[in-house]
Enzyme design. Structure first.
Site, short mmCIF file in Angstrom:
data_model
loop_
_atom_site.label_atom_id
_atom_site.label_comp_id
_atom_site.label_asym_id
_atom_site.label_seq_id
_atom_site.Cartn_x
_atom_site.Cartn_y
_atom_site.Cartn_z
N CYS A 151 -61.17 21.20 57.19
CA CYS A 151 -62.50 21.79 57.01
C CYS A 151 -62.51 23.31 57.03
CB CYS A 151 -63.44 21.26 58.12
SG CYS A 151 -63.69 19.48 58.08
N HIS A 230 -53.73 29.14 64.21
CA HIS A 230 -53.14 27.83 63.94
C HIS A 230 -52.41 27.32 65.19
CE1 HIS A 230 -51.36 24.49 61.88
NE2 HIS A 230 -51.68 24.92 60.68
N HIS A 320 -75.80 37.71 62.06
CA HIS A 320 -76.02 36.29 61.73
C HIS A 320 -74.73 35.51 61.97
CE1 HIS A 320 -79.70 37.67 59.73
NE2 HIS A 320 -78.95 38.59 59.13
N HIS A 324 -69.52 26.31 61.18
CA HIS A 324 -69.12 25.07 60.51
C HIS A 324 -69.91 23.89 61.07
CE1 HIS A 324 -66.85 21.76 58.99
NE2 HIS A 324 -66.28 21.47 60.14
N HIS A 353 -78.32 18.59 59.09
CA HIS A 353 -79.38 17.61 58.89
C HIS A 353 -79.58 17.31 57.40
CE1 HIS A 353 -83.62 16.24 58.49
NE2 HIS A 353 -83.35 15.60 59.61
N ASN A 357 -71.81 17.00 57.10
CA ASN A 357 -70.56 17.75 57.16
C ASN A 357 -69.87 17.62 55.81
OD1 ASN A 357 -68.05 18.84 57.61
ND2 ASN A 357 -67.55 17.57 59.37
#
Length: 445
Positions: A151, A230, A320, A324, A353, A357
């Site tokens: 992702c 990572h 802002h 994710h 909503h 995802n």
């Protein structure tokens, strides 16, 4: 020599000219009734699995307007073909890239760099090659095809483009980020793997970037810094989020119990590196002084009293927060760690909503929400934070180059957000499952 060094640095800037989030057709919406039918027609699930799924989806923060792949509507989720997977991606490619190039006025032949990231589908020829063929890109186009990056891959794509820009002047780059759900529907009963069926939804984004100095006033965003963390060397982090087969040989996506811990560890390490790059010196000095005073008081205290742990105020350098949409727990966790308000978390919650995802592309739907709400003004700074399998945490800071209020994927529904309630009707329509008895339960026909 000094002028050349400054001039060369100006040609290495990374700008976003435009981006286009994908909105599938309405016949692919996963409403409550249809989602219930998909779950109930699975032959491998029992009453306990139904109860688990009901609890998961009710608490997920996902609404009724999200989108799924076409195989679900054909009843073929348990036996998808390669063509199903490729068609799902091509449908997104042709829609979003066409709109992006038409709006920007850029010809496909002007694209110098193409980066495509789709984690869970690797075809031959590659998905990037399919785009090159369809749009007839130049023979010398630099192509990068990423798979298995999870992702957080869209920021990896941006990082690749950023590095190309350091050695090439006057370049256009196209980054394409999505996920193929068609081959990855899990048809077994392992709870750690059926959870992914509830969270992931169809989506994608095409992003046009450049380092052309003459176009900086047309740009939407300017990249200030990007940090990648990572933790693949840690076995616990590596194994918490991976594609594997269950005991019956059914392929799925495993989400382990150690995932929250791995995400927190990766986030902390990532923030430790990016914080000095994005926050003002006065905030860093304040934090150091408060931390020193806390340690001094704890050392001098004879009663062992420890004062509250100091918190860095990220709002001193960030306007802002683009988070994710990995799930409600992910958004809540980042909100606690960064001490964010509900206003700061609203874009991520509303994106979860409305679109669910959508894997690596979810960040751009969150950014689109901010733009549609006219929150982004010239000079504002936007922090993006994403997580991905590996386990990875990637973040970057964008500066808004001009006031933004353009139409985007949210234009048809932005006036109805935020809704009065994010509760979905799954409990109302399928709450009867909780009252069933294991010994007398009969599969609904």
């Amino acid at each position: 020599m000094l002028w050349r060094a400054i001039d060369r640095k100006r040609d290495r800037e990374c700008y976003i000219l435009d981006y286009e989030c994908y909105k599938p057709t309405d016949d692919r919406k996963l409403g409550t009734e249809f989602s219930g039918k998909v779950i109930l027609r699975s032959k491998q699930l029992g009453l306990n699995e139904y109860k688990f799924l009901l609890k998961a989806i009710v608490n997920s923060g996902i609404g009724e307007q999200t989108y799924g792949p076409r195989i679900m509507f054909k009843g073929q989720e348990e036996n998808p073909t390669l063509q199903d997977s490729v068609y799902e991606m091509e449908e997104f490619f042709h829609d979003s890239i066409d709109k992006l190039l038409a709006r920007s006025g850029i010809s496909p032949r002007e694209i110098d760099v193409l980066v495509v990231n789709v984690s869970m589908l690797s075809s031959v020829p590659s998905l990037a090659a399919r785009i090159v063929n369809h749009y007839k890109l130049r023979e010398d186009v630099k192509v990068f095809n990423l798979s298995g990056m999870g992702c957080s891959a869209s920021l990896i794509s941006v990082n690749i483009v950023q590095n190309v820009f350091k050695s090439c002047k006057n370049v256009y780059a196209l980054a394409v980020t999505s996920e193929s759900l068609s081959p990855n529907w899990y048809s077994g009963n392992d709870r750690s793997m059926i959870l992914a069926n509830c969270l992931f939804r169809s989506g994608g984004c095409a992003i046009l970037l450049t380092n052309k100095r003459a176009l900086k006033h047309r740009a939407m965003f300017k990249l200030k810094c990007l940090v990648r963390t990572h933790h693949g060397a840690r076995d616990e982090s590596y194994e918490c989020c991976l594609q594997r087969e269950d005991e019956q040989g059914r392929l799925g996506f495993h989400l382990g119990k150690s995932l929250p811990k791995a995400a927190t560890r990766a986030l902390v390490d990532n923030l430790r590196e990016i914080t000095p790059k994005i926050l003002p010196v006065r905030e860093l000095l304040r934090f150091m002084v408060v931390s020193f005073i806390r340690k001094y008081r704890s050392y001098r205290s004879t009663k062992g009293v420890v004062s509250p742990k100091p918190v860095i105020n990220f709002k001193t350098g960030v306007d802002h927060f683009c988070i994710h949409t990995g799930g409600k727990a992910v958004i809540d966790g980042i909100g606690v760690n960064l001490d964010l308000t509900e206003y700061d978390l609203e874009p991520a919650r509303m994106t979860l909503h409305r679109f669910g995802n959508t894997s690596a592309s979810s960040l751009w739907y969150v950014l689109g929400y901010m733009e549609a709400k006219r929150r982004l003004k010239r000079g504002d700074r936007v922090l993006m934070v994403s997580f991905g399998a590996g386990f990875k945490c990637n973040s970057c800071l964008w500066e808004v180059v001009r006031d933004l209020d353009a139409d985007n994927v949210w234009k048809d529904c932005i006036d109805s957000y935020p809704p009065n309630s994010l509760a979905n009707p799954f409990m109302e329509k399928f709450g009867w499952i909780n009252n069933e008895d294991q010994s007398t339960f009969v599969m609904p026909s």
